[in-house]
Every structure is written in C-alpha cells, then in structure tokens.
Design a protein around this motif. Structure first.
Motif, mmCIF file in Angstrom:
data_model
loop_
_atom_site.group_PDB
_atom_site.id
_atom_site.type_symbol
_atom_site.label_atom_id
_atom_site.label_comp_id
_atom_site.label_asym_id
_atom_site.label_seq_id
_atom_site.Cartn_x
_atom_site.Cartn_y
_atom_site.Cartn_z
ATOM 1 N N ALA A 1 -7.456 0.651 -1.240
ATOM 2 C CA ALA A 1 -8.349 0.679 -0.076
ATOM 3 C C ALA A 1 -8.386 -0.710 0.548
ATOM 4 O O ALA A 1 -8.065 -1.712 -0.112
ATOM 5 C CB ALA A 1 -9.763 1.101 -0.482
ATOM 6 N N GLN B 1 0.829 -1.209 0.000
ATOM 7 C CA GLN B 1 0.000 0.000 0.000
ATOM 8 C C GLN B 1 0.865 1.261 0.000
ATOM 9 O O GLN B 1 0.548 2.243 -0.683
ATOM 10 C CB GLN B 1 -0.945 -0.014 1.208
ATOM 11 N N HIS C 1 -10.942 -3.303 2.135
ATOM 12 C CA HIS C 1 -12.332 -3.730 2.332
ATOM 13 C C HIS C 1 -12.325 -5.190 2.813
ATOM 14 O O HIS C 1 -12.252 -6.083 2.004
ATOM 15 C CB HIS C 1 -13.124 -3.670 1.030
#
Length: 367
Positions: free
Chosen positions: A304, A293, A306
């Motif tokens: 993101a 990331q 999730h």
C-alpha cells in the motif's frame, strides 16, 4: 499473504473476545457500560497518563481534544501535510485553519526546526503526527510550544505502543489521541479511539464533550458531540490488551528482520535511537515504486502507499494553506508500505524483502 493478518489474531483470542462480547450482551449496557471505564483505567495505567477518555474514533478524539482546548473558527493549528486526511479534517471541521510544516526526510514526521517560522498570533496548538508508528521529536516540539504558550496534541493514531525517551506515545504532550481502527497496533472490530492527558480539567472537559456537553444528565455545560466509544468495542480492546505487549515485541521482530535485509540496499524509516516504533506500517523508499509494487503483486504480496498525495495538495484543502513542503511531496512519490504485523512469519518477511530487492536492484534517482 495478508497485509495485516487480523484473522490469525482473532483465532488466537477467539474465546477471550467471544467471552468479553458475551458479557456485554448479557448485561445490555451497550452505551457507556462498565467495560468503557475499565478500558480507560487500564489504558491510562499502560500509557502513564493520568486520564484516558475513549471516543468513537481517532478522528473524534482529535476533534474532542481541540474542543476541550477551546479551538475556535479562525484559530490556526500547526501540523504536518504527510498524514491521513483525518489530521487536517478535524481542524477544518472546527472552522480552524491547518498550517502545514514540512517533514524530516529520515522519519517522515514534522520537522521541529521549521515550526517556529509558521507560528502566528492566531496559532492555538501544534499537532504532530507519529507517522507509521514512530513518535515525532516531541521534546523539541513541547519546548517550542511552551515558549509560545501553545498546547501540543500528539496525533498518535498509528503509534500507540511506541515510546519516546522512556515515555509512551499518547503521554508525550498536552493531549495524545489514538485510534483503535481494526488495522492499528491495538484495534477493535469497528471504529474507536481515545484521548490521553494528565490535565484534570482537560480530561473533565473531554468527558463532557463526548456526551453532548453534559456534566450530568440533561445538564449541558458545553457544546459537545456524540463521540462515545461503544461498550462492545471497548470489550474487544480489553481482550486484545492482554497480549498487546507480546504483539508489540513480535512486530519489532518482523521489523528487525526487514531492517537487516534492507540495510544499505533500500531506504527505510528506522526509528531514531531515542524512540521505538509501534510499526502500524512498515514503509520503505524503493528507487522504483511502481516496478516494486508490480513485482509484489505478481508474487501475491499485498502492499500500500501511505500516502500518495500530501494533504496540502488534496483538492479539498488547496485553499487553506499555501505551504511549501518539498520533502513531503518528494516522499509521497516513493513511499511503499509492506506487510507487517505480529503474526507475519519471518519466512514471509524474507520473501517480501527478496521480492523488493530483486525488483529494485537497478540504480536510479532516490529520495
């Protein structure tokens, strides 16, 4: 690079969307205008369900669906802990209790083999979530539900446009509910959602519930909510529906590019052979999420997670169920969603994948 490029979609459909919204402004029927009924007819036909009932949001659609089924305080709804909070939230708002069942490692969807052990005399329904755009194993879930006299509500907030054994998500169970949140595969420019069913009585109940339980003006036959989808939002979805099939194909193209580049190198949630994904998200399982990331961020690529904390571990839901869901908890430590959408170029997808692979190349423990 955009995580989901809604601006490119708008530029393509600008005239159609503007014209659709202008027609609503001209006739002035902002609540339950003609576009609402038109959208419901077209969505029902597209899904294969007999009825579509639009709602103010995907969450509201879940709430209305459970109210139509007669869910009451003390009832139990079997569901997954690995989803957006709205799945459990709608259950709790009715005074019912979410009962969490762990997920499959390969799909992150509820594991049908574990559901039976979590049923009780208070169980009213099973609510699988079609996570990241791929339906759960709905036939296995429906068969189990039928054997125990239970309803099945598919939370298809992320999967409208996906298919399972030749049938479309939303039309795979007693009721299917989806969301038109702007980032969804078929999104509006605010909040919106819909419930699908082929049961005439349930459809009528949901239509009444969403307008405060009215069977006709000022005659309230049920307890209801203010759950209508705005006419303007229906007009936006109608305009987008014209290119939806093409956009789904473009999403599949991007996903196929990712799958080819990640094959054998980074774990993904590739759809099972008997189903397709709408790819609301494209999610991977890198060995070192934080490192990957950070590398993406440095390269100007958005990403993101999730979801970082399963629902049964969220503070507000700690008292509802003492579920043991080790797979969901493990996946939550690894999942990472990458840019995805019909207007993401293959060159950009290749750049994303190259950045991921370079950052994740060193070996380590993996989910």
């Amino acid at each position: 690079m955009e995580f989901i490029d809604l601006k490119a979609q708008y530029q393509r459909l600008r005239e159609d969307i503007g014209g659709a919204m202008q027609r609503v402004l001209d006739h002035g029927q902002y609540i339950m205008g003609p576009e609402v009924a038109e959208l419901e007819q077209r969505l029902a036909a597209w899904s294969g369900a007999r009825h579509c009932v639009t709602a103010a949001s995907g969450t509201e659609a879940l709430l209305i669906a459970m109210m139509a089924l007669g869910v009451r305080p003390g009832d139990e709804i079997v569901t997954t802990p690995f989803s957006f909070i709205a799945t459990a939230e709608a259950i709790v708002l009715l005074g019912a209790r979410p009962v969490f069942v762990d997920v499959e490692r390969g799909s992150a969807n509820i594991d049908p083999a574990l559901i039976a052990a979590r049923l009780s005399k208070r169980t009213r329904a099973i609510m699988p979530v079609s996570l990241y755009g791929q339906p759960a194993d709905m036939d296995a879930i429906n068969d189990l539900a039928q054997a125990h006299g239970l309803a099945v509500i598919e939370d298809a907030a992320q999967s409208f446009g996906a298919s399972y054994r030749g049938r479309r998500s939303g039309n795979l169970s007693t009721i299917g509910c989806t969301s038109f949140f702007p980032s969804k595969p078929l999104g509006c420019y605010g909040d919106g959602g819909a419930a699908f069913t082929s049961d005439d009585e349930l459809a009528q109940a949901m239509r009444e519930i969403r307008v405060h339980g009215q069977s006709q003006r000022y005659r309230h036959t049920r307890i209801g909510v203010g759950g209508r989808m705005d006419t303007l939002q229906c007009a936006v979805v109608l305009a987008k529906l014209a290119v939806f099939d093409e956009e789904l194909a473009l999403r599949q193209r991007v996903a196929a590019c990712y799958e080819r580049l990640f094959a054998g190198r980074v774990a993904t949630f590739a759809p099972a052979a008997d189903r397709s994904s709408a790819y609301a998200q494209y999610t991977i399982l890198p060995r070192r999420r934080a490192v990957v990331q950070a590398a993406l961020q440095q390269a100007g690529i958005p990403s993101a997670v999730h979801y970082p904390v399963p629902i049964h571990r969220q503070p507000a839901y700690a008292g509802f169920d003492d579920a043991d869901c080790p797979v969901a908890e493990l996946l939550s430590q690894y999942v990472l969603s990458l840019p995805m959408g019909p207007y993401l170029s293959l060159a950009d997808a290749e750049k994303v994948a190259a950045t991921v692979l370079a950052a994740d190349k060193s070996a380590g423990h993996h989910a």
